[in-house]
Design a protein around this motif. Sequence first.
Motif, PDB file in Angstrom:
ATOM      1  N   LYS A  90     -12.578  23.514  11.148  1.00  0.00           N
ATOM      2  CA  LYS A  90     -12.898  22.711  12.338  1.00  0.00           C
ATOM      3  C   LYS A  90     -11.819  21.677  12.639  1.00  0.00           C
ATOM      4  N   GLU A  91     -11.237  21.133  11.578  1.00  0.00           N
ATOM      5  CA  GLU A  91     -10.298  20.024  11.724  1.00  0.00           C
ATOM      6  C   GLU A  91      -9.018  20.404  12.466  1.00  0.00           C
ATOM      7  N   VAL A  92      -8.686  21.691  12.524  1.00  0.00           N
ATOM      8  CA  VAL A  92      -7.462  22.122  13.201  1.00  0.00           C
ATOM      9  C   VAL A  92      -7.715  22.410  14.684  1.00  0.00           C
ATOM     10  N   ALA A  93      -8.958  22.413  15.075  1.00  0.00           N
ATOM     11  CA  ALA A  93      -9.321  22.662  16.476  1.00  0.00           C
ATOM     12  C   ALA A  93      -8.943  21.453  17.340  1.00  0.00           C
ATOM     13  N   PRO A  94      -8.827  21.650  18.650  1.00  0.00           N
ATOM     14  CA  PRO A  94      -8.557  20.518  19.536  1.00  0.00           C
ATOM     15  C   PRO A  94      -9.671  19.473  19.437  1.00  0.00           C
ATOM     16  N   SER A  95      -9.312  18.232  19.658  1.00  0.00           N
ATOM     17  CA  SER A  95     -10.320  17.167  19.647  1.00  0.00           C
ATOM     18  C   SER A  95     -11.374  17.464  20.714  1.00  0.00           C
ATOM     19  N   GLY A  96     -12.538  16.898  20.531  1.00  0.00           N
ATOM     20  CA  GLY A  96     -13.608  17.090  21.510  1.00  0.00           C
ATOM     21  C   GLY A  96     -13.190  16.647  22.902  1.00  0.00           C
ATOM     22  N   GLU A  97     -12.486  15.538  22.967  1.00  0.00           N
ATOM     23  CA  GLU A  97     -12.021  15.018  24.254  1.00  0.00           C
ATOM     24  C   GLU A  97     -11.059  16.002  24.931  1.00  0.00           C
ATOM     25  N   LEU A  98     -10.109  16.529  24.174  1.00  0.00           N
ATOM     26  CA  LEU A  98      -9.142  17.478  24.734  1.00  0.00           C
ATOM     27  C   LEU A  98      -9.831  18.777  25.140  1.00  0.00           C
ATOM     28  N   ARG A  99     -10.741  19.241  24.318  1.00  0.00           N
ATOM     29  CA  ARG A  99     -11.472  20.475  24.618  1.00  0.00           C
ATOM     30  C   ARG A  99     -12.242  20.345  25.928  1.00  0.00           C
ATOM     31  N   LYS A 100     -12.917  19.235  26.106  1.00  0.00           N
ATOM     32  CA  LYS A 100     -13.683  19.023  27.338  1.00  0.00           C
ATOM     33  C   LYS A 100     -12.771  18.898  28.549  1.00  0.00           C
ATOM     34  N   THR A 113      -6.109  35.965  10.363  1.00  0.00           N
ATOM     35  CA  THR A 113      -6.552  36.083  11.756  1.00  0.00           C
ATOM     36  C   THR A 113      -7.264  34.797  12.152  1.00  0.00           C
ATOM     37  N   LEU A 114      -6.738  34.178  13.215  1.00  0.00           N
ATOM     38  CA  LEU A 114      -7.334  32.967  13.769  1.00  0.00           C
ATOM     39  C   LEU A 114      -8.376  33.386  14.787  1.00  0.00           C
ATOM     40  N   LEU A 115      -9.598  32.983  14.571  1.00  0.00           N
ATOM     41  CA  LEU A 115     -10.709  33.368  15.442  1.00  0.00           C
ATOM     42  C   LEU A 115     -11.021  32.262  16.440  1.00  0.00           C
ATOM     43  N   TYR A 116     -11.203  32.649  17.695  1.00  0.00           N
ATOM     44  CA  TYR A 116     -11.515  31.711  18.763  1.00  0.00           C
ATOM     45  C   TYR A 116     -12.632  32.283  19.615  1.00  0.00           C
ATOM     46  N   SER A 117     -13.198  31.458  20.512  1.00  0.00           N
ATOM     47  CA  SER A 117     -14.331  31.929  21.307  1.00  0.00           C
ATOM     48  C   SER A 117     -14.041  32.079  22.793  1.00  0.00           C
ATOM     49  N   ALA A 118     -12.961  31.530  23.273  1.00  0.00           N
ATOM     50  CA  ALA A 118     -12.672  31.531  24.715  1.00  0.00           C
ATOM     51  C   ALA A 118     -12.620  32.945  25.289  1.00  0.00           C
ATOM     52  N   ARG A 119     -13.052  33.075  26.531  1.00  0.00           N
ATOM     53  CA  ARG A 119     -12.960  34.368  27.222  1.00  0.00           C
ATOM     54  C   ARG A 119     -11.525  34.672  27.616  1.00  0.00           C
ATOM     55  N   ASP A 120     -10.771  33.629  27.926  1.00  0.00           N
ATOM     56  CA  ASP A 120      -9.382  33.778  28.355  1.00  0.00           C
ATOM     57  C   ASP A 120      -8.511  34.024  27.122  1.00  0.00           C
ATOM     58  N   VAL A 121      -7.975  35.226  27.017  1.00  0.00           N
ATOM     59  CA  VAL A 121      -7.192  35.595  25.832  1.00  0.00           C
ATOM     60  C   VAL A 121      -5.777  35.049  25.860  1.00  0.00           C
ATOM     61  N   GLU A 122      -5.340  34.531  26.991  1.00  0.00           N
ATOM     62  CA  GLU A 122      -3.980  34.007  27.114  1.00  0.00           C
ATOM     63  C   GLU A 122      -3.903  32.493  27.033  1.00  0.00           C
ATOM     64  N   HIS A 123      -4.971  31.813  27.400  1.00  0.00           N
ATOM     65  CA  HIS A 123      -4.967  30.349  27.453  1.00  0.00           C
ATOM     66  C   HIS A 123      -6.087  29.796  26.591  1.00  0.00           C
ATOM     67  N   ASN A 124      -5.804  29.606  25.316  1.00  0.00           N
ATOM     68  CA  ASN A 124      -6.807  29.057  24.414  1.00  0.00           C
ATOM     69  C   ASN A 124      -6.120  28.398  23.220  1.00  0.00           C
ATOM     70  N   ASN A 125      -6.887  27.696  22.429  1.00  0.00           N
ATOM     71  CA  ASN A 125      -6.316  26.953  21.316  1.00  0.00           C
ATOM     72  C   ASN A 125      -5.693  27.838  20.241  1.00  0.00           C
ATOM     73  N   ALA A 126      -6.214  29.034  20.019  1.00  0.00           N
ATOM     74  CA  ALA A 126      -5.664  29.910  18.983  1.00  0.00           C
ATOM     75  C   ALA A 126      -4.257  30.375  19.364  1.00  0.00           C
ATOM     76  N   VAL A 127      -4.015  30.610  20.641  1.00  0.00           N
ATOM     77  CA  VAL A 127      -2.677  31.013  21.101  1.00  0.00           C
ATOM     78  C   VAL A 127      -1.681  29.883  20.809  1.00  0.00           C
ATOM     79  N   VAL A 128      -2.069  28.659  21.119  1.00  0.00           N
ATOM     80  CA  VAL A 128      -1.197  27.503  20.873  1.00  0.00           C
ATOM     81  C   VAL A 128      -0.986  27.304  19.390  1.00  0.00           C
ATOM     82  N   LEU A 129      -2.055  27.381  18.614  1.00  0.00           N
ATOM     83  CA  LEU A 129      -1.968  27.198  17.170  1.00  0.00           C
ATOM     84  C   LEU A 129      -1.044  28.244  16.549  1.00  0.00           C
ATOM     85  N   LYS A 130      -1.168  29.480  16.948  1.00  0.00           N
ATOM     86  CA  LYS A 130      -0.306  30.534  16.414  1.00  0.00           C
ATOM     87  C   LYS A 130       1.158  30.233  16.719  1.00  0.00           C
ATOM     88  N   ALA A 131       1.439  29.804  17.942  1.00  0.00           N
ATOM     89  CA  ALA A 131       2.821  29.476  18.327  1.00  0.00           C
ATOM     90  C   ALA A 131       3.367  28.332  17.471  1.00  0.00           C
TER      91      ALA A 131
END
Length: 114
Positions: free
Chosen positions: A41-51, A92-110
């Motif tokens: 959880k700690e590597v995910a975007p902050s709640g403020e950024l996510r919202k 494998t980094l698992l994420y929930s977003a429907r958008d496969v190109e614009h999500n936190n896992a894409v950024v984290l992988k980069a």
Amino acid sequence: MIRIKRIYEHAAEEDGFRILVERLWHRGIKKENAKIDLWLKEVAPSGELRKWFSHGPSKSGEFEKKYGKELAAKQELLKEIRQMEKEQGTVTLLYSARDVEHNNAVVLKAVLKK
């Protein structure tokens, strides 16, 4: 090798070590069926950024910058993921977003590949 995948997709052997990189649990998925090796959880975007982002593609460039700054302060977590990659071979980094190109896992992988 670091891969990314939606948590709603079936787990596969080639996923290797599966890390959920979201702050919140996802509807419709039972924890016992998710086949997650680690919930980081700690590597995910902050709640403020996510919202703020709310998966708006028009905000993706700014989201990448802001999330990149958050990740810069989480070097120990990034080291942990890189170490798992060395030990396991595939992470494998698992994420929930429907958008496969614009999500936190894409950024984290980069960021992990830098």
